[in-house]
Structure formats: structure tokens, C-alpha cells
Design an enzyme around this catalytic site. Sequence first.
Site, mmCIF file in Angstrom:
data_model
loop_
_atom_site.group_PDB
_atom_site.id
_atom_site.type_symbol
_atom_site.label_atom_id
_atom_site.label_comp_id
_atom_site.label_asym_id
_atom_site.label_seq_id
_atom_site.Cartn_x
_atom_site.Cartn_y
_atom_site.Cartn_z
ATOM 1 C CD1 TRP A 198 -0.986 7.800 10.526
ATOM 2 C CD2 TRP A 198 -0.729 5.875 9.408
ATOM 3 N NE1 TRP A 198 -2.241 7.396 10.106
ATOM 4 C CE2 TRP A 198 -2.107 6.197 9.410
ATOM 5 C CE3 TRP A 198 -0.328 4.697 8.773
ATOM 6 C CZ2 TRP A 198 -3.077 5.411 8.816
ATOM 7 C CZ3 TRP A 198 -1.303 3.926 8.175
ATOM 8 C CH2 TRP A 198 -2.666 4.274 8.182
ATOM 9 C CD GLU B 39 -0.399 -3.836 10.833
ATOM 10 O OE1 GLU B 39 -0.635 -2.818 10.175
ATOM 11 O OE2 GLU B 39 -1.243 -4.381 11.548
ATOM 12 C CG HIS C 287 -11.476 -3.578 11.152
ATOM 13 N ND1 HIS C 287 -10.695 -3.046 10.158
ATOM 14 C CD2 HIS C 287 -10.772 -4.623 11.655
ATOM 15 C CE1 HIS C 287 -9.569 -3.739 10.051
ATOM 16 N NE2 HIS C 287 -9.611 -4.705 10.948
ATOM 17 C CG ASP D 232 -3.608 -1.421 15.200
ATOM 18 O OD1 ASP D 232 -2.517 -1.296 15.779
ATOM 19 O OD2 ASP D 232 -3.728 -1.445 13.963
ATOM 20 C CE1 TYR E 81 -4.874 1.843 11.115
ATOM 21 C CE2 TYR E 81 -5.296 1.383 13.429
ATOM 22 C CZ TYR E 81 -5.160 0.958 12.123
ATOM 23 O OH TYR E 81 -5.349 -0.371 11.835
ATOM 24 C CG ASP F 120 -3.758 -2.335 2.578
ATOM 25 O OD1 ASP F 120 -3.237 -3.358 3.032
ATOM 26 O OD2 ASP F 120 -3.891 -1.293 3.241
ATOM 27 C CG HIS G 158 -1.882 -6.819 8.123
ATOM 28 N ND1 HIS G 158 -2.706 -6.083 8.938
ATOM 29 C CD2 HIS G 158 -1.381 -5.936 7.199
ATOM 30 C CE1 HIS G 158 -2.707 -4.829 8.549
ATOM 31 N NE2 HIS G 158 -1.924 -4.710 7.485
ATOM 32 N NE ARG H 49 -8.941 -2.306 14.262
ATOM 33 C CZ ARG H 49 -8.330 -1.819 13.181
ATOM 34 N NH1 ARG H 49 -7.160 -2.299 12.799
ATOM 35 N NH2 ARG H 49 -8.903 -0.877 12.454
ATOM 36 C CG ASN I 80 -2.049 0.974 1.110
ATOM 37 O OD1 ASN I 80 -2.029 1.891 0.303
ATOM 38 N ND2 ASN I 80 -3.075 0.784 1.927
ATOM 39 C CD GLU J 115 -2.770 -4.906 15.107
ATOM 40 O OE1 GLU J 115 -2.309 -4.744 13.959
ATOM 41 O OE2 GLU J 115 -3.978 -5.070 15.329
ATOM 42 C CG HIS K 258 -1.453 1.961 13.197
ATOM 43 N ND1 HIS K 258 -0.935 2.752 12.205
ATOM 44 C CD2 HIS K 258 -1.910 0.846 12.577
ATOM 45 C CE1 HIS K 258 -1.071 2.155 11.036
ATOM 46 N NE2 HIS K 258 -1.663 0.990 11.235
ATOM 47 C CD GLU L 93 -6.715 -6.611 10.200
ATOM 48 O OE1 GLU L 93 -7.067 -5.436 10.395
ATOM 49 O OE2 GLU L 93 -5.533 -6.945 9.960
ATOM 50 N NE ARG M 141 -2.057 -7.653 13.432
ATOM 51 C CZ ARG M 141 -3.031 -7.662 12.519
ATOM 52 N NH1 ARG M 141 -3.603 -8.803 12.169
ATOM 53 N NH2 ARG M 141 -3.433 -6.552 11.950
#
Length: 403
Positions: A403, A263, A123, A211, A160, A317, A313, A148, A38, A237, A213, A340, A284
Site C-alpha cells: 500500500w 517518501e 492533487h 503516484d 490509493y 499528515d 513529500h 498529480r 501517520n 513516483e 504507490h 508537493e 521524495r
Amino acid sequence: MTVITSAEVLVSRPGRNFVTLRITTSDGVTGLGDATLNGRELAVASYLSDHVAPLLIGLDPHRIEDTWQYLYRGPYWRRGPVTMASIAAVDTALWDIKGKVAGLPVYQLLGGASRTGCLAYGHAHGATPQETVEAAHAVLARGFRAVRLQSGVPGLGDIYGVGASTLPGDEVRWSRPLEEQWDSSKYLRFVPSLFELGRAELGEDVHLLHDVHHRLSPIEAARLAVDLEPYRLFWLEDVTPAEDPAVLRRVRAASTTPLAIGEVFNSVFDIKPMLEERLIDYVRMAVTHGGGISAVRKILDFASMFNARSGMHGPEDISPVGFAASLHLGLAVHNFGIQEFAGYTDETLALFQPGFTFDDGYLHPGEAPGLGVSYDDTIGEAHPYEANYLPVNRLLDGSVHDW
């Protein structure tokens, strides 16, 4: 002898960009592999078209392990997301071919099923905790048993999991990265209330996940893990940036909240010290970014020696090709944990026509030979690539953050 006669790189955008590798043999059998990275899709497409595809012509498609080693050990430059996503696409496509020739789904070639289905989580997100919990009820109504939870944080805008970055399909399109704001202190004060409400309203039998992130320092991550202990998360996560495994020692020492990470990893060397020190509970890493079915199978076998499970993961994407590969692997390995499942737009499903199913909280890759996914060239050609980036993150003082 059967040989590879072509290796085509297909870049399409049915709502978001995907990079697909299609390998064809002299017997006319085709196999698909996912190489989507991605925000850096064209880098992988070039690596495949310019450097990998020419090397595949004339090779025996059934020598999967040898081809993997040839593409990994042969070049001087190893590892990295672009290289490993490219190798993953080749590896997955070759497993698809082998399954079709054998007349068996890939999971049967991996030793057969270890379970009847793969537990999935969906999600749920909203601008407030109440909106998030309402979204979670809708997720559970679709049959999920795990969800999640991500919520907006008072005083912050899009972050996020919440806001413009979560919009589906064609609405996710930025020719330059969207810039989001972050403040860890606001987040740390707020997020326990999300799970207090979530546990109270969703009940004790629902698995709850969250998450971070990569956004916290080690001491902040430890504090959050402790604060969330009363709500018995399935996992927390990516609590810190993933590059330094040593920071997880502080989190692990402070809390019994299960940890998931990986991930953004692409080889066993990224995650090896975390497993050896028993710093994480779930891996992940995705088939698409971890070197393919062959490599991730070995990583999960290694993880099993340290009582760690899979948690692959599964965002939008990663294409249905890569997702199907994860399901075949997840169904086969003994130490599966959870998968997921963010879901796909109708346009994406029309392009790839996957055969996997979801029922009563569990996913199954299907019984079609190979991966059970096809590719419609007409639809793919009607949706050409467009530049698109993931957001970047800045603190309130304007400095760039993780991020």
C-alpha cells in the site's frame, strides 16, 4: 550560557493526528519541530517523551549538529522511521530557535534563497478520468502549474488517491485500517487513458505527475513507464516497493520517464545506491521523516552530484511545521525540483498559524524569524488524539499487497 529548559511533546488532532515538539530555552525562546508519523504517532511521541526529551535538558540549543550526532550516534539502535522522525523534530525545533535568536528566517541561515519561490504541485483525483481532469482544472484555477492525476480504476473500489482514503479532515478516521482492493493488470491497462485525456485537455504547458504507490513489480513498472512516455510526465513516483533499489535498473533501462522515490526513506543509506547508479531523478524524502533540516540538506547536496533534484513529500499528515521546514530548505538548496502541496484544513491552519504563502504556482516560507509557524495550545488541547490508521491493500484473491 543559554540552555534548553524544557521539551514538550504535543499530540493533537485538528482533523488528523499531529505530533509536535516544542523546545524552550532559558532565554524564553521556543522552537517547534514536527514528529508526525501517520498511523504510528504515539510510538514517536513515546520515543520523544521517554527517551529524547530528558536528554535535551541543559544542552546548548545552538549546537545543532552536535545534538543531531548525539541523538543519532549515541544510542545503540540507529535509523528507522520512529528514531529519525524524533531526531527530525529536535533538529527542526533547534533551527527554529536559531532563526528567532538571529532575527532571520531559517532559509537565510542555510545560505539564503536560491530562487524566488518553490514550484508546487497539487492533487487531482476522481472516480473516472473525466472527473480527475475536471478536478485538475480546479487545481490549476487556484494557481498551480503542476498537478498529480489519480483516477479510480474500473472493477476496483476505493484505491490509493481515490475514494474514502482521500476524504479530508475528520472524515479520515479508522480505528482499524480500511482494506482496499488492487489488481495491477486492470490498472496497467487503464492508466494510460487517464494521461491521454489529461494531456489533451490540460495542454502541453502543465506539469503532470502520477503516484503508483509501490504497487508494481519491476517488469510492470517498466511497462507503465514506457506506456506513459508519450504524455511527458514530470515524474512517475514510487513505481515499485522502495526497499530494493536494484529493481529500478529495469525501469530505467526501458524508459526515459523521470522517476521519483523516497517518501518512506529516513536516511541517506536508503537512497544512496539509487543516486550513485543514477536510477532516480527526484528525492521524495521529507524533513519530518529524514532526520530534519540538517540531514536532508546533506542528502540533497549529495543528490546534486548525480543530477538529482528535490521533490519533498508534502501530504496533509506532515504538519505545517514540517512543511515550513521543507520550504525553507527548498528555497535555499540549488537542486530544488518541486514541492508537493496537498493543503490543510481550516482547523489545522488555526492550530499552527503558518506564515508560508502560495502565489501563481509558487510557495514561499515567509520572512518571519525561524520557521514562521506557531502553535495554539488551547486549540491543540481541544482536539485530543484519536486512533487512526492508513489503509491496507489486498489483491482480488485476498492476499495482502503493498500500500
